[in-house]
Design a protein around this motif. Structure first.
Motif, PDB file in Angstrom:
ATOM      1  N   PHE A   1       0.806  -1.228   0.000  1.00  0.00           N
ATOM      2  CA  PHE A   1       0.000   0.000   0.000  1.00  0.00           C
ATOM      3  C   PHE A   1       0.842   1.283   0.000  1.00  0.00           C
ATOM      4  N   GLY A   2       2.149   1.158  -0.113  1.00  0.00           N
ATOM      5  CA  GLY A   2       2.995   2.352  -0.117  1.00  0.00           C
ATOM      6  C   GLY A   2       4.395   2.025  -0.601  1.00  0.00           C
ATOM      7  N   HIS A   3       5.307   2.924  -0.338  1.00  0.00           N
ATOM      8  CA  HIS A   3       6.699   2.752  -0.765  1.00  0.00           C
ATOM      9  C   HIS A   3       7.627   3.006   0.429  1.00  0.00           C
ATOM     10  N   PRO A   4       7.653   2.067   1.372  1.00  0.00           N
ATOM     11  CA  PRO A   4       8.519   2.261   2.546  1.00  0.00           C
ATOM     12  C   PRO A   4       9.987   2.127   2.177  1.00  0.00           C
ATOM     13  N   SER A   5      10.838   2.630   3.051  1.00  0.00           N
ATOM     14  CA  SER A   5      12.283   2.508   2.850  1.00  0.00           C
ATOM     15  C   SER A   5      12.738   1.144   3.353  1.00  0.00           C
ATOM     16  N   GLY A   6      13.109   0.270   2.416  1.00  0.00           N
ATOM     17  CA  GLY A   6      13.547  -1.066   2.802  1.00  0.00           C
ATOM     18  C   GLY A   6      14.809  -1.044   3.636  1.00  0.00           C
ATOM     19  N   SER A   7      15.737  -0.136   3.317  1.00  0.00           N
ATOM     20  CA  SER A   7      16.999  -0.068   4.061  1.00  0.00           C
ATOM     21  C   SER A   7      16.764   0.396   5.495  1.00  0.00           C
ATOM     22  N   GLU A   8      15.849   1.349   5.686  1.00  0.00           N
ATOM     23  CA  GLU A   8      15.551   1.820   7.045  1.00  0.00           C
ATOM     24  C   GLU A   8      14.926   0.709   7.877  1.00  0.00           C
ATOM     25  N   MET A   9      13.990  -0.036   7.280  1.00  0.00           N
ATOM     26  CA  MET A   9      13.352  -1.133   8.014  1.00  0.00           C
ATOM     27  C   MET A   9      14.360  -2.234   8.318  1.00  0.00           C
ATOM     28  N   LEU A  10      15.282  -2.491   7.395  1.00  0.00           N
ATOM     29  CA  LEU A  10      16.329  -3.487   7.653  1.00  0.00           C
ATOM     30  C   LEU A  10      17.181  -3.054   8.838  1.00  0.00           C
ATOM     31  N   GLY A  11      17.536  -1.765   8.883  1.00  0.00           N
ATOM     32  CA  GLY A  11      18.306  -1.245  10.012  1.00  0.00           C
ATOM     33  C   GLY A  11      17.557  -1.387  11.325  1.00  0.00           C
ATOM     34  N   SER A  12      16.253  -1.149  11.288  1.00  0.00           N
ATOM     35  CA  SER A  12      15.432  -1.289  12.502  1.00  0.00           C
ATOM     36  C   SER A  12      15.405  -2.735  12.978  1.00  0.00           C
ATOM     37  N   TYR A  13      15.263  -3.667  12.051  1.00  0.00           N
ATOM     38  CA  TYR A  13      15.241  -5.087  12.418  1.00  0.00           C
ATOM     39  C   TYR A  13      16.591  -5.535  12.982  1.00  0.00           C
ATOM     40  N   ILE A  14      17.685  -5.064  12.375  1.00  0.00           N
ATOM     41  CA  ILE A  14      19.017  -5.422  12.891  1.00  0.00           C
ATOM     42  C   ILE A  14      19.182  -4.909  14.324  1.00  0.00           C
ATOM     43  N   GLY A  15      18.803  -3.650  14.549  1.00  0.00           N
ATOM     44  CA  GLY A  15      18.883  -3.080  15.890  1.00  0.00           C
ATOM     45  C   GLY A  15      18.002  -3.820  16.877  1.00  0.00           C
ATOM     46  N   PHE A  16      16.803  -4.221  16.421  1.00  0.00           N
ATOM     47  CA  PHE A  16      15.862  -4.931  17.284  1.00  0.00           C
ATOM     48  C   PHE A  16      16.437  -6.277  17.716  1.00  0.00           C
ATOM     49  N   VAL A  17      17.026  -6.994  16.775  1.00  0.00           N
ATOM     50  CA  VAL A  17      17.614  -8.308  17.088  1.00  0.00           C
ATOM     51  C   VAL A  17      18.772  -8.158  18.069  1.00  0.00           C
ATOM     52  N   LEU A  18      19.637  -7.163  17.845  1.00  0.00           N
ATOM     53  CA  LEU A  18      20.782  -6.958  18.738  1.00  0.00           C
ATOM     54  C   LEU A  18      20.331  -6.550  20.141  1.00  0.00           C
ATOM     55  N   LEU A  19      19.351  -5.644  20.218  1.00  0.00           N
ATOM     56  CA  LEU A  19      18.863  -5.189  21.522  1.00  0.00           C
ATOM     57  C   LEU A  19      18.275  -6.334  22.322  1.00  0.00           C
ATOM     58  N   TRP A  20      17.396  -7.086  21.678  1.00  0.00           N
ATOM     59  CA  TRP A  20      16.731  -8.146  22.429  1.00  0.00           C
ATOM     60  C   TRP A  20      17.612  -9.379  22.568  1.00  0.00           C
ATOM     61  N   GLY A  21      18.611  -9.492  21.718  1.00  0.00           N
ATOM     62  CA  GLY A  21      19.630 -10.510  21.966  1.00  0.00           C
ATOM     63  C   GLY A  21      20.375 -10.206  23.247  1.00  0.00           C
ATOM     64  N   ALA A  22      20.642  -8.921  23.500  1.00  0.00           N
ATOM     65  CA  ALA A  22      21.295  -8.511  24.747  1.00  0.00           C
ATOM     66  C   ALA A  22      20.378  -8.752  25.943  1.00  0.00           C
ATOM     67  N   PHE A  23      19.098  -8.448  25.788  1.00  0.00           N
ATOM     68  CA  PHE A  23      18.154  -8.660  26.890  1.00  0.00           C
ATOM     69  C   PHE A  23      17.989 -10.144  27.210  1.00  0.00           C
ATOM     70  N   ILE A  24      17.966 -10.981  26.177  1.00  0.00           N
ATOM     71  CA  ILE A  24      17.850 -12.426  26.400  1.00  0.00           C
ATOM     72  C   ILE A  24      19.077 -12.950  27.144  1.00  0.00           C
ATOM     73  N   SER A  25      20.256 -12.395  26.843  1.00  0.00           N
ATOM     74  CA  SER A  25      21.474 -12.831  27.548  1.00  0.00           C
ATOM     75  C   SER A  25      21.396 -12.480  29.030  1.00  0.00           C
ATOM     76  N   ILE A  26      20.767 -11.341  29.359  1.00  0.00           N
ATOM     77  CA  ILE A  26      20.572 -10.986  30.775  1.00  0.00           C
ATOM     78  C   ILE A  26      19.637 -11.980  31.442  1.00  0.00           C
ATOM     79  N   GLY A  27      18.518 -12.304  30.752  1.00  0.00           N
ATOM     80  CA  GLY A  27      17.570 -13.273  31.305  1.00  0.00           C
ATOM     81  C   GLY A  27      18.186 -14.636  31.498  1.00  0.00           C
ATOM     82  N   LEU A  28      19.038 -15.052  30.561  1.00  0.00           N
ATOM     83  CA  LEU A  28      19.730 -16.336  30.676  1.00  0.00           C
ATOM     84  C   LEU A  28      20.627 -16.354  31.908  1.00  0.00           C
ATOM     85  N   PHE A  29      21.362 -15.276  32.135  1.00  0.00           N
ATOM     86  CA  PHE A  29      22.269 -15.182  33.285  1.00  0.00           C
ATOM     87  C   PHE A  29      21.489 -15.262  34.601  1.00  0.00           C
ATOM     88  N   ILE A  30      20.398 -14.529  34.689  1.00  0.00           N
ATOM     89  CA  ILE A  30      19.614 -14.526  35.931  1.00  0.00           C
ATOM     90  C   ILE A  30      18.974 -15.886  36.169  1.00  0.00           C
TER      91      ILE A  30
END
Length: 697
Positions: free
Chosen positions: A119-148
């Motif tokens: 339905f539009g023309h989103p920026s694929g590169s921007e969304m890719l950057g958001s997904y990469i950041g999301f994976v790294l952030l929550w990968g860090a959070f999961i590592s904290i949960g694993l430690f606890i």
């Protein structure tokens, strides 16, 4: 490790946990996607990623609470640790299993960018950057949960403590903002995961941040390994050695991050993934910054804790300017804590302003000049690069000084927009009354803004003498100009006849429709040095309430006369402004109409007159600053050409707002129903079936 990974991953989806996690995650993502993107017709996922973060703290707690605590409560941890795999493989395997569960859910969420693409023309590169950041952030959070989870045998305690720790990490920036000690504040800010995540959301792929997240994950996986080994071995010497090795590794990782951060502060280590390449500077800016030979102070007036897309972009710009030259120093000032600082620079200085200063010379860039917002499309562009580079050039004295004089004494329009645009470009703009003062020798150009009272004979003669000596003049008119015999007859000598009409564009493809139903002409630019680059950019010029000009090449002044803006053949100049109808009559001027012209002396003396028929094209608030139109660049190019100002900045504003979607209300409702209810319920239903089959069959 592969066996551990598959065992744990299957465990998630052979029990309700994996399905509950996926169902709730997708339902919440869908809710934020619908309310933040679809309802606002925005081809962007930043709202969804921003809002899901707090909720996901709870989901991570559920996902990781049983990774080790369940093994300990069931007393199966010793069996696992005596298996033919190392402790490191066990820890990494469990971590990857949790991450894979999160990843599967994230893959399903790719339906959101797919819908935006339909339905539009989103920026694929921007969304890719958001997904990469999301994976790294929550990968860090999961590592904290694993430690606890490795610290306790109670799943409930693991979940609660994990949520509390993640909440603390999430609000680390807020905590840092309330610390008064500068050194301690910087230390706390360094541990902030969210501030680094914001760069990904802004479309910046920063190598420094990627190294930081991977290091963070590595440290918590290492700590988890050491916690388990301490329970596995009771020997004091072994524990001490393990502790020392762990401490050394962590110190090494921190040092590596410090080195990478230092390098990143001195040189660019970022990839601009934005649609409009927002964070790529022009060659002109690089040239100006490279030529700095003395210190310049930049003060950004932003209170602590202020956030937002524009604020993030401004701060990133300022950081990049600082990286380009060690002569530039950026200082952030809280105007609420230090109101006296802002008052030193005048009444226009407020929150969001940027002050550039060298010695006693300074320039203030107010917040409303840092960005542009189209009143028609709502598109938001950041214009900080042009404003900053112009201000730096001004205070450093490297720009070419040019004086423009606004003529007074003929009931002219008091210019604000054009004056501000010229000032920001480095011109010195002053006023001049021809009846009481002679034309200064330093006058590069004279400007008359919609005069309604005729020039006197003496003023006309003064103007003529100035132009005959190579001077330049610009006249701005408007629809239905009053008769001014002396001025009009003089312009006719230059081949310019000012028509007292209203330019109407009958070709709808060459006009913008307004709320009042009157089409605004978007004249076509004609070939000239002024318009050369603008024609290639294919950005429209709009000319509301314009009069037209009739050109005469066989004029008394022997000038070359060129049309710069011309309407279509299906246009006409309405000469009877009192009539209500816009329909063409026999007394109207036939199109195409010339709405902007330049007349230049052919004898090499350099004299020239520029005339434009639309005052509103120049003085309507926001038009010159609007990146959707070429009005601003056209006028600045014109004055640069008239004054031989060869260092004019040709830096366009960069779009930071997402593109719009084209969806009907029904389509939004149907997609919202499927994403928010049907898809999550199907996932939960599958989980229920799997659980019942394992329990009763």
């Amino acid at each position: 490790m592969k066996a551990i990974l598959m065992k744990e991953w299957k465990g998630y989806f052979q029990s309700p946990i994996g399905y509950i996690f996926s169902g709730i995650f997708l339902a919440l993502c869908a809710m934020f996607f619908v309310t933040g993107s679809l309802m606002y017709q925005s081809a962007d996922l930043s709202s969804m990623f921003a809002n899901i973060n707090v909720v996901y703290l709870f989901l991570v707690s559920i996902l990781t609470m049983g990774l080790f605590s369940l093994e300990r409560s069931r007393r199966t941890d010793q069996l696992l640790l005596t298996a033919p795999v190392s402790v490191t493989e066990v820890v990494v395997g469990k971590y990857l299993a949790a991450l894979a569960t999160f990843g599967v859910t994230l893959v399903v969420s790719l339906i959101f960018p797919l819908i935006l693409s339909i339905f539009g023309h989103p920026s694929g590169s921007e969304m890719l950057g958001s997904y990469i950041g999301f994976v790294l952030l929550w990968g860090a959070f999961i590592s904290i949960g694993l430690f606890i989870s490795a610290l306790t045998e109670s799943q409930m305690i693991a979940a609660v403590v994990t949520f509390g720790v993640l909440l603390l990490v999430y609000y680390m920036d807020w905590i840092a903002a309330n610390i008064t000690n500068a050194t301690l504040q910087k230390i706390v800010q360094w541990f902030s995961l969210m501030s680094r995540y914001d760069e990904f959301q802004s479309g910046i792929l920063n190598v420094v941040n990627i190294v930081y997240y991977l290091s963070f994950i590595g440290i918590f996986l290492l700590l988890t390994v050491q916690v388990i080994r301490r329970r596995q071995y009771s020997d004091t010497k072994f524990r001490l050695n393990n502790t020392l090795v762990t401490a050394a590794v962590i110190v090494g990782i921190i040092l590596v991050n410090g080195i990478v951060t230092t390098i990143g502060d001195k040189m660019p280590m970022k990839v601009d993934m934005t649609r409009d390449k927002v964070y790529e500077f022009s060659d002109q800016t690089k040239e100006v910054m490279g030529a700095l030979d003395s210190d310049i102070e930049v003060y950004a007036l932003y209170p602590d804790g202020v956030e937002g897309e524009l604020v993030t972009a401004v701060k990133e710009y300022l950081k990049m300017y600082e990286q380009m030259s060690d002569k530039l120093k950026i200082t952030y000032v809280d105007p609420y804590s230090d109101p006296a600082f802002a008052r030193k620079y005048g009444d226009d200085v407020g929150v969001g302003s940027v002050v550039i200063q060298k010695g006693e010379k300074y320039r203030v860039i107010p917040l409303n000049q840092l960005y542009r917002e189209s009143s028609i499309t709502g598109e938001v562009s950041i214009d900080l690069e042009k404003q900053m580079t112009s201000a730096i050039r001004y205070v450093s004295g490297t720009g070419q000084e040019v004086k423009a004089y606004l003529i007074e004494g003929h009931d002219e329009y008091s210019s604000t927009e054009l004056k501000a645009a010229l000032t920001n470009e480095g011109y010195t703009v002053e006023t001049l009354n021809l009846s009481t003062s002679s034309i200064p020798e330093d006058a590069s150009v004279l400007i008359s803004m919609a005069p309604s009272v005729d020039f006197t004979a003496e003023e006309r003669d003064a103007l003529d003498a100035y132009l005959m000596n190579g001077g330049k003049a610009a006249f701005v008119f408007t629809a239905g100009n009053p008769a001014m015999e002396r001025l009009n007859s003089y312009l006719e000598e230059w081949g310019i006849t000012v028509n007292s009409d209203f330019a109407y564009e009958g070709d709808t493809s060459k006009a913008y429709r307004t709320n009042y139903g009157v089409p605004v002409p978007a004249p076509e630019m004609q070939e000239h040095s002024i318009t050369e680059k603008l024609i290639a950019s294919d950005i429209s010029f709009i000319a509301p309430a314009s009069c037209s000009f009739t050109l005469n090449e066989n004029n008394l002044q022997h000038t070359y006369i060129t049309s710069l803006l011309k309407t279509s053949k299906n246009s006409w100049g309405i000469t009877d402004l009192a009539r209500e109808s816009f329909d063409k009559s026999e007394n109207d001027i036939n199109g195409p109409l010339d709405l902007a012209v330049i007349s230049e002396k052919s004898d090499g003396s350099g004299g020239a007159i520029f005339a434009i028929g639309s005052l509103q094209a120049v003085e309507t608030q926001g038009i010159l600053d609007n990146a959707s139109y070429s009005n601003g660049d056209f006028m600045l190019n014109t004055f640069s050409y008239l004054t031989d100002k060869g260092d004019a900045l040709n830096i366009r504003a960069k779009v930071i707002s997402p593109e719009s979607l084209t969806m009907t209300e029904t389509q939004v409702k149907v997609i919202a129903m499927v994403l928010q209810y049907i898809l999550p319920l199907l996932i939960l239903l599958v989980g229920l079936v799997v659980w019942l089959r394992r329990r009763y069959l």
